[in-house]
Write a protein that holds these residues in place. Structure first.
Motif, PDB file in Angstrom:
ATOM      1  N   VAL A  37       0.837  -1.205   0.000  1.00 16.63           N
ATOM      2  CA  VAL A  37       0.000   0.000   0.000  1.00 16.63           C
ATOM      3  C   VAL A  37       0.871   1.254   0.000  1.00 16.63           C
ATOM      4  CG1 VAL A  37      -1.683   1.316   1.342  1.00 16.63           C
ATOM      5  CG2 VAL A  37      -1.942  -1.171   1.100  1.00 16.63           C
ATOM      6  N   ILE A  38       1.868   1.296   0.872  1.00 16.98           N
ATOM      7  CA  ILE A  38       2.737   2.484   0.943  1.00 16.98           C
ATOM      8  C   ILE A  38       3.497   2.671  -0.368  1.00 16.98           C
ATOM      9  CG2 ILE A  38       4.760   3.451   2.098  1.00 16.98           C
ATOM     10  CD1 ILE A  38       2.229   3.697   3.727  1.00 16.98           C
ATOM     11  N   SER A  39       3.940   1.573  -0.964  1.00 19.71           N
ATOM     12  CA  SER A  39       4.638   1.673  -2.256  1.00 19.71           C
ATOM     13  C   SER A  39       3.709   2.235  -3.328  1.00 19.71           C
ATOM     14  CB  SER A  39       5.164   0.292  -2.673  1.00 19.71           C
ATOM     15  OG  SER A  39       6.101  -0.199  -1.744  1.00 19.71           O
ATOM     16  N   GLY A  40       2.423   1.807  -3.294  1.00 17.83           N
ATOM     17  CA  GLY A  40       1.464   2.335  -4.262  1.00 17.83           C
ATOM     18  C   GLY A  40       1.245   3.823  -4.075  1.00 17.83           C
ATOM     19  N   ILE A  41       1.107   4.255  -2.806  1.00 18.46           N
ATOM     20  CA  ILE A  41       0.919   5.686  -2.529  1.00 18.46           C
ATOM     21  C   ILE A  41       2.124   6.483  -3.013  1.00 18.46           C
ATOM     22  CG2 ILE A  41       0.652   7.392  -0.694  1.00 18.46           C
ATOM     23  CD1 ILE A  41      -0.895   5.280   0.893  1.00 18.46           C
ATOM     24  N   TRP A  42       3.323   5.983  -2.733  1.00 18.12           N
ATOM     25  CA  TRP A  42       4.537   6.707  -3.136  1.00 18.12           C
ATOM     26  C   TRP A  42       4.631   6.780  -4.662  1.00 18.12           C
ATOM     27  CZ3 TRP A  42      10.223   5.130  -3.662  1.00 18.12           C
ATOM     28  CH2 TRP A  42      11.050   6.251  -3.574  1.00 18.12           C
ATOM     29  N   THR A  43       4.217   5.687  -5.324  1.00 20.68           N
ATOM     30  CA  THR A  43       4.243   5.687  -6.790  1.00 20.68           C
ATOM     31  C   THR A  43       3.307   6.754  -7.364  1.00 20.68           C
ATOM     32  OG1 THR A  43       4.744   3.312  -6.801  1.00 20.68           O
ATOM     33  CG2 THR A  43       3.865   4.264  -8.836  1.00 20.68           C
ATOM     34  N   LEU A  44       2.081   6.845  -6.786  1.00 19.79           N
ATOM     35  CA  LEU A  44       1.125   7.851  -7.256  1.00 19.79           C
ATOM     36  C   LEU A  44       1.655   9.260  -7.039  1.00 19.79           C
ATOM     37  CD1 LEU A  44      -2.232   6.265  -5.999  1.00 19.79           C
ATOM     38  CD2 LEU A  44      -1.373   6.349  -8.354  1.00 19.79           C
ATOM     39  N   VAL A  45       2.233   9.507  -5.880  1.00 18.71           N
ATOM     40  CA  VAL A  45       2.767  10.842  -5.592  1.00 18.71           C
ATOM     41  C   VAL A  45       3.905  11.171  -6.551  1.00 18.71           C
ATOM     42  CG1 VAL A  45       3.964  12.250  -3.867  1.00 18.71           C
ATOM     43  CG2 VAL A  45       2.049  10.774  -3.184  1.00 18.71           C
ATOM     44  N   ARG A  46       4.796  10.236  -6.770  1.00 17.51           N
ATOM     45  CA  ARG A  46       5.935  10.480  -7.661  1.00 17.51           C
ATOM     46  C   ARG A  46       5.457  10.769  -9.098  1.00 17.51           C
ATOM     47  NH1 ARG A  46       8.916   5.398  -7.788  1.00 17.51           N
ATOM     48  NH2 ARG A  46      10.450   6.524  -9.043  1.00 17.51           N
ATOM     49  N   MET A  47       4.499   9.972  -9.554  1.00 15.44           N
ATOM     50  CA  MET A  47       4.020  10.161 -10.933  1.00 15.44           C
ATOM     51  C   MET A  47       3.252  11.478 -11.085  1.00 15.44           C
ATOM     52  SD  MET A  47       2.898   6.268 -12.001  1.00 15.44           S
ATOM     53  CE  MET A  47       2.675   6.722 -13.720  1.00 15.44           C
ATOM     54  N   GLU A  48       2.418  11.804 -10.092  1.00 17.99           N
ATOM     55  CA  GLU A  48       1.691  13.083 -10.148  1.00 17.99           C
ATOM     56  C   GLU A  48       2.662  14.252 -10.158  1.00 17.99           C
ATOM     57  OE1 GLU A  48      -1.296  13.993 -10.618  1.00 17.99           O
ATOM     58  OE2 GLU A  48      -2.312  12.065 -10.638  1.00 17.99           O
ATOM     59  N   ALA A  49       3.699  14.162  -9.328  1.00 17.94           N
ATOM     60  CA  ALA A  49       4.685  15.248  -9.300  1.00 17.94           C
ATOM     61  C   ALA A  49       5.394  15.369 -10.641  1.00 17.94           C
ATOM     62  CB  ALA A  49       5.700  14.987  -8.170  1.00 17.94           C
ATOM     63  N   TYR A  50       5.717  14.240 -11.227  1.00 16.96           N
ATOM     64  CA  TYR A  50       6.413  14.276 -12.516  1.00 16.96           C
ATOM     65  C   TYR A  50       5.495  14.825 -13.615  1.00 16.96           C
ATOM     66  CZ  TYR A  50       9.411  12.736 -16.332  1.00 16.96           C
ATOM     67  OH  TYR A  50      10.213  12.701 -17.444  1.00 16.96           O
ATOM     68  N   ILE A  51       4.226  14.390 -13.594  1.00 16.23           N
ATOM     69  CA  ILE A  51       3.272  14.891 -14.595  1.00 16.23           C
ATOM     70  C   ILE A  51       3.055  16.390 -14.423  1.00 16.23           C
ATOM     71  CG2 ILE A  51       0.843  14.797 -15.311  1.00 16.23           C
ATOM     72  CD1 ILE A  51       0.914  11.804 -14.660  1.00 16.23           C
ATOM     73  N   TYR A  52       2.984  16.831 -13.173  1.00 14.73           N
ATOM     74  CA  TYR A  52       2.768  18.261 -12.906  1.00 14.73           C
ATOM     75  C   TYR A  52       3.930  19.086 -13.429  1.00 14.73           C
ATOM     76  CZ  TYR A  52       2.319  22.601 -10.294  1.00 14.73           C
ATOM     77  OH  TYR A  52       2.222  23.920  -9.939  1.00 14.73           O
ATOM     78  N   LEU A  53       5.152  18.565 -13.260  1.00 14.57           N
ATOM     79  CA  LEU A  53       6.329  19.321 -13.676  1.00 14.57           C
ATOM     80  C   LEU A  53       6.568  19.256 -15.182  1.00 14.57           C
ATOM     81  CD1 LEU A  53       8.775  18.357 -10.767  1.00 14.57           C
ATOM     82  CD2 LEU A  53       7.660  20.558 -11.129  1.00 14.57           C
ATOM     83  N   THR A  54       6.154  18.132 -15.810  1.00 15.78           N
ATOM     84  CA  THR A  54       6.463  17.953 -17.238  1.00 15.78           C
ATOM     85  C   THR A  54       5.239  18.069 -18.135  1.00 15.78           C
ATOM     86  OG1 THR A  54       6.185  15.549 -17.102  1.00 15.78           O
ATOM     87  CG2 THR A  54       8.376  16.448 -16.638  1.00 15.78           C
ATOM     88  N   GLY A  55       4.044  17.867 -17.569  1.00 21.03           N
ATOM     89  CA  GLY A  55       2.828  17.900 -18.371  1.00 21.03           C
ATOM     90  C   GLY A  55       2.657  16.675 -19.240  1.00 21.03           C
ATOM     91  N   GLU A  56       3.419  15.624 -18.957  1.00 18.85           N
ATOM     92  CA  GLU A  56       3.371  14.405 -19.759  1.00 18.85           C
ATOM     93  C   GLU A  56       2.333  13.456 -19.164  1.00 18.85           C
ATOM     94  OE1 GLU A  56       6.362  10.827 -21.241  1.00 18.85           O
ATOM     95  OE2 GLU A  56       7.184  12.642 -20.344  1.00 18.85           O
ATOM     96  N   HIS A  57       1.076  13.525 -19.705  1.00 16.72           N
ATOM     97  CA  HIS A  57      -0.024  12.746 -19.143  1.00 16.72           C
ATOM     98  C   HIS A  57      -0.029  11.300 -19.607  1.00 16.72           C
ATOM     99  CE1 HIS A  57      -1.965  16.221 -17.306  1.00 16.72           C
ATOM    100  NE2 HIS A  57      -1.638  16.916 -18.409  1.00 16.72           N
ATOM    101  N   SER A  58       0.755  10.960 -20.585  1.00 18.09           N
ATOM    102  CA  SER A  58       0.795   9.578 -21.069  1.00 18.09           C
ATOM    103  C   SER A  58       1.654   8.671 -20.188  1.00 18.09           C
ATOM    104  CB  SER A  58       1.345   9.554 -22.501  1.00 18.09           C
ATOM    105  OG  SER A  58       2.684  10.066 -22.522  1.00 18.09           O
ATOM    106  N   LEU A  59       2.120   9.189 -19.087  1.00 18.32           N
ATOM    107  CA  LEU A  59       3.037   8.450 -18.219  1.00 18.32           C
ATOM    108  C   LEU A  59       2.354   7.292 -17.497  1.00 18.32           C
ATOM    109  CD1 LEU A  59       6.025   8.629 -17.284  1.00 18.32           C
ATOM    110  CD2 LEU A  59       5.214   9.896 -15.295  1.00 18.32           C
ATOM    111  N   TRP A  60       1.013   7.311 -17.386  1.00 23.77           N
ATOM    112  CA  TRP A  60       0.325   6.286 -16.603  1.00 23.77           C
ATOM    113  C   TRP A  60       0.491   4.889 -17.192  1.00 23.77           C
ATOM    114  CZ3 TRP A  60      -0.920   7.372 -11.919  1.00 23.77           C
ATOM    115  CH2 TRP A  60      -1.210   8.701 -11.559  1.00 23.77           C
ATOM    116  N   ALA A  61       0.839   4.785 -18.399  1.00 21.55           N
ATOM    117  CA  ALA A  61       1.079   3.468 -18.994  1.00 21.55           C
ATOM    118  C   ALA A  61       2.310   2.790 -18.391  1.00 21.55           C
ATOM    119  CB  ALA A  61       1.250   3.593 -20.506  1.00 21.55           C
ATOM    120  N   GLU A  62       3.169   3.573 -17.772  1.00 21.91           N
ATOM    121  CA  GLU A  62       4.387   3.041 -17.159  1.00 21.91           C
ATOM    122  C   GLU A  62       4.230   2.839 -15.645  1.00 21.91           C
ATOM    123  OE1 GLU A  62       7.640   5.539 -18.169  1.00 21.91           O
ATOM    124  OE2 GLU A  62       7.072   5.689 -20.281  1.00 21.91           O
ATOM    125  N   PHE A  63       2.994   2.799 -15.176  1.00 22.63           N
ATOM    126  CA  PHE A  63       2.750   2.680 -13.737  1.00 22.63           C
ATOM    127  C   PHE A  63       3.435   1.436 -13.146  1.00 22.63           C
ATOM    128  CE2 PHE A  63       0.346   1.046 -10.119  1.00 22.63           C
ATOM    129  CZ  PHE A  63       0.302   2.158  -9.291  1.00 22.63           C
TER     130      PHE A  63
END
Length: 391
Positions: free
Chosen positions: A96-122
């Motif tokens: 669960v904690i790993s999943g939460i950290w993954t979501l936070v990391r990906m959201e931060a990366y998407i926010y900084l880069t605007g790359e919304h297609s990143l979810w395929a690499e979850f």
């Protein structure tokens, strides 16, 4: 494999108050930051990773640091549960904690880069997060187990030290009791011997042999002075012990004159052997009482010493009384009273099973007592006196 020892509640509470957890946090997350910089930032920055990567890495690790703080109370609560349930809770919490950290990391990366297609690499991101928190959990459990095992080891050492102190106290108490028993047995000889000697002096006075009685009193005072100077617990050289028994026999010679003869056969190397003080005197006293005193012609007391390997052999025998000579085939030797019993008790207390004492009747008449002891000797030394035990 045997399971790890289960910690007690008090032990876990004690661990909470220690600073080892914060040291673990600092070391583990600094290690993750360094590893991330070396493996991602420097390797991919020129091709894939943008210029904001250092700040992004610090941000992600800071979030991971905070999330790991949530794992600690979960791990501590589940720590005392059975190993199977504990493992399930740990893996579930890590997932669960790993999943939460993954979501936070990906959201931060998407926010900084605007790359919304990143979810395929979850899946790839989640795998990396899972690896990091599994690594952190392994460190946490390993350090915690190590500390608990160290505490158990310290407790074992404390218990061992306690038992060792108890053993020392018990040995000391046994030594004190043994010393008291030896003193009691040794002092028992004085009134016994004194009673017999005073009876002899009284007999001399009654038969108006004043000179002999006076001489016997003088010799008695010399013997008592000698016995009082000897520690009843310490051993003396056989040479000293033979001197003491000869002093006693001199007292009896005042009474029996030429009727009492003493013969010594002392092997030279046995003179330095250590024996309990007043060992031979009660045996000589028995020989005088049951043999010499009962014979009108008197008799002879022989003392013989030999070394046999690592043992000391002592023999004391008498020529017997007329009754002994008349019945040489008697099966059982006549009891020798308090003296022999006292000697047995003292030897048993001092040597345990490492001695023997036998009493037998000689074919020519008379009693023979033989004692075997471990051969111990005191070697002379200018600086100190040492005792050499060769047995």
């Amino acid at each position: 494999m045997a399971p790890f020892p289960q910690p007690q509640t008090g032990q876990v509470a004690a661990l909470h108050s220690q600073r080892w957890f914060w040291k673990l946090q600092l070391v583990s997350w600094l290690g993750i930051i360094v590893t991330t910089f070396l493996s991602l930032t420097f390797w991919h920055s020129s091709v894939e990773w943008p210029h904001f990567e250092p700040g992004n890495t610090l941000f992600q690790c800071a979030i991971g640091f905070l999330l790991s703080l949530l794992l600690k109370p979960i791990f501590d609560v589940a720590w005392e549960t059975p190993i199977a349930l504990r493992s399930f809770i740990y893996l579930l919490a890590i997932g669960v904690i790993s999943g939460i950290w993954t979501l936070v990391r990906m959201e931060a990366y998407i926010y900084l880069t605007g790359e919304h297609s990143l979810w395929a690499e979850f899946g790839g991101w989640y795998y990396a997060s899972l690896f990091v928190f599994l690594f952190w959990s392994a460190l946490y459990c390993g350090v915690k187990y190590s500390l608990l095992l160290q505490k158990e080891h310290d407790k074992v050492l404390q218990v061992a030290a306690f038992h060792e102190r108890e053993q020392i106290r018990r040995l000391h108490a046994e030594a004190v009791a043994k010393e008291a028993q030896l003193k009691m047995l040794r002092y028992q000889l004085n009134p016994h011997f004194l009673f017999n000697t005073l009876n002899s002096i009284n007999a001399l006075i009654r038969f108006e042999q004043a000179a002999e009685a006076r001489d016997m009193v003088v010799r008695l005072s010399q013997f008592l002075r000698h016995s009082l100077t000897e520690d009843p617990v310490n051993k003396v050289s056989l040479d000293q012990e033979i001197g003491a028994v000869l002093l006693y026999l001199d007292i009896e010679k005042t009474r029996f004159a030429d009727r009492l003869k003493v013969k010594l056969d002392v092997e030279e190397q046995t003179r330095r052997a250590l024996v309990p003080s007043m060992l031979l005197q009660p045996l000589a006293e028995n020989a005088v009482k049951y043999a010499i005193a009962l014979s009108e012609s008197g008799g002879t007391i022989r003392i013989r010493t030999r070394r046999s390997g690592e043992q000391l052999l002592l023999q004391i025998c008498d020529s017997g009384s007329p009754e002994d000579r008349a019945e040489p085939e008697a099966e059982e030797p006549v009891s020798t009273g308090v003296g022999l019993s006292n000697v047995r008790d003292r030897l048993s207390t001092l040597y345990g099973q490492a001695y023997s004492i036998t009493q037998s009747r000689k074919q020519s008449g008379g009693m023979q007592i033989q004692i075997r002891l471990p051969f111990e000797s005191r070697e002379s030394n200018k600086d100190n006196n040492t005792i050499e035990v060769t047995a």
